[in-house]
Design a protein around this motif. Sequence first.
Motif, mmCIF file in Angstrom:
data_model
loop_
_atom_site.group_PDB
_atom_site.id
_atom_site.type_symbol
_atom_site.label_atom_id
_atom_site.label_comp_id
_atom_site.label_asym_id
_atom_site.label_seq_id
_atom_site.Cartn_x
_atom_site.Cartn_y
_atom_site.Cartn_z
ATOM 1 N N GLU A 152 0.823 -1.208 0.000
ATOM 2 C CA GLU A 152 0.000 0.000 0.000
ATOM 3 C C GLU A 152 0.859 1.262 0.000
ATOM 4 O OE1 GLU A 152 -3.239 0.126 -0.548
ATOM 5 O OE2 GLU A 152 -3.064 -2.040 -0.800
ATOM 6 N N GLU A 153 1.961 1.241 0.734
ATOM 7 C CA GLU A 153 2.870 2.385 0.734
ATOM 8 C C GLU A 153 3.480 2.591 -0.649
ATOM 9 O OE1 GLU A 153 4.532 2.324 5.356
ATOM 10 O OE2 GLU A 153 5.525 1.123 3.806
ATOM 11 N N ALA A 154 3.844 1.478 -1.294
ATOM 12 C CA ALA A 154 4.428 1.559 -2.637
ATOM 13 C C ALA A 154 3.431 2.139 -3.624
ATOM 14 C CB ALA A 154 4.878 0.171 -3.092
ATOM 15 N N LYS A 155 2.190 1.675 -3.577
ATOM 16 C CA LYS A 155 1.162 2.183 -4.489
ATOM 17 C C LYS A 155 0.889 3.662 -4.248
ATOM 18 C CE LYS A 155 -2.503 -0.458 -4.764
ATOM 19 N NZ LYS A 155 -3.582 -1.374 -4.333
ATOM 20 N N ALA A 156 0.889 4.077 -2.994
ATOM 21 C CA ALA A 156 0.652 5.484 -2.673
ATOM 22 C C ALA A 156 1.782 6.363 -3.207
ATOM 23 C CB ALA A 156 0.518 5.659 -1.155
ATOM 24 N N LEU A 157 3.020 5.886 -3.111
ATOM 25 C CA LEU A 157 4.158 6.657 -3.613
ATOM 26 C C LEU A 157 4.120 6.759 -5.141
ATOM 27 C CD1 LEU A 157 6.805 8.156 -3.205
ATOM 28 C CD2 LEU A 157 7.988 5.932 -3.175
ATOM 29 N N ILE A 158 3.794 5.658 -5.793
ATOM 30 C CA ILE A 158 3.692 5.662 -7.254
ATOM 31 C C ILE A 158 2.614 6.646 -7.706
ATOM 32 C CG2 ILE A 158 3.075 4.272 -9.274
ATOM 33 C CD1 ILE A 158 4.225 1.834 -7.631
ATOM 34 N N GLN A 159 1.472 6.612 -7.046
ATOM 35 C CA GLN A 159 0.384 7.537 -7.381
ATOM 36 C C GLN A 159 0.819 8.987 -7.176
ATOM 37 O OE1 GLN A 159 -3.080 7.797 -4.731
ATOM 38 N NE2 GLN A 159 -4.392 7.500 -6.537
#
Length: 209
Positions: free
Chosen positions: A193-200
């Motif tokens: 979830e942290e990775a997806k938030a950073l990518i977004q």
Amino acid sequence: MFSKPFKRKLLVWCVPPLVYLFVKLLFFTCKKRFHFSINGSQTPSIYAIWHGELLMAAAAYTYYSKRVSIDTIVSHHFDGELVAKLMQIFGGGTIRGSSSKGGVSALRQALKALQNGRDIGITPDGPRGPRHSVANGVAAMACMKQVPIITMHCEPSASWKMKSWDRFCIPKPFSTLHFYYSDPFYVHELSLEEAKALIQKRLLEHVHE
């Protein structure tokens, strides 16, 4: 008069070459401004761009990397057939699959491509949205292979926006195309979830609604 499969084959045969010529002409007529501080193209990477900005994605990647050693993940839907053919005309490869169909096979092929030194192109919110959402695939790939992600964004000074779910963007001829590339960044030490938030966050940095 013609069957649906025949009509689709006809469209796949004639539409992508016409789109290719249109993109080339559009790219030629527009002014270009490229914005990046670090060029990370020497390392196999995952290139992410929003689905609504796909039209100029190949031109953006080619300018940045100076090559076409990329495999783009496209869906099994019919529009994926058109995108796959277009990417092949530009000189890149394709991997068929999406979060809704063929995801495991696509992930396996993408990991192998990265291992072989090729880049991967992906639209985190494709093929059906929601717009500007990030599916698990891009983060999972980056974590499993510990490769960098580079986000791309095209911001035309003037454009048409379609009424599709992704508000597909078509730059107007003779406008100025601003291409933004993020510095390469890693997500393998983050949770999913942290990775997806950073990518977004990186993908939205230069987006103007």
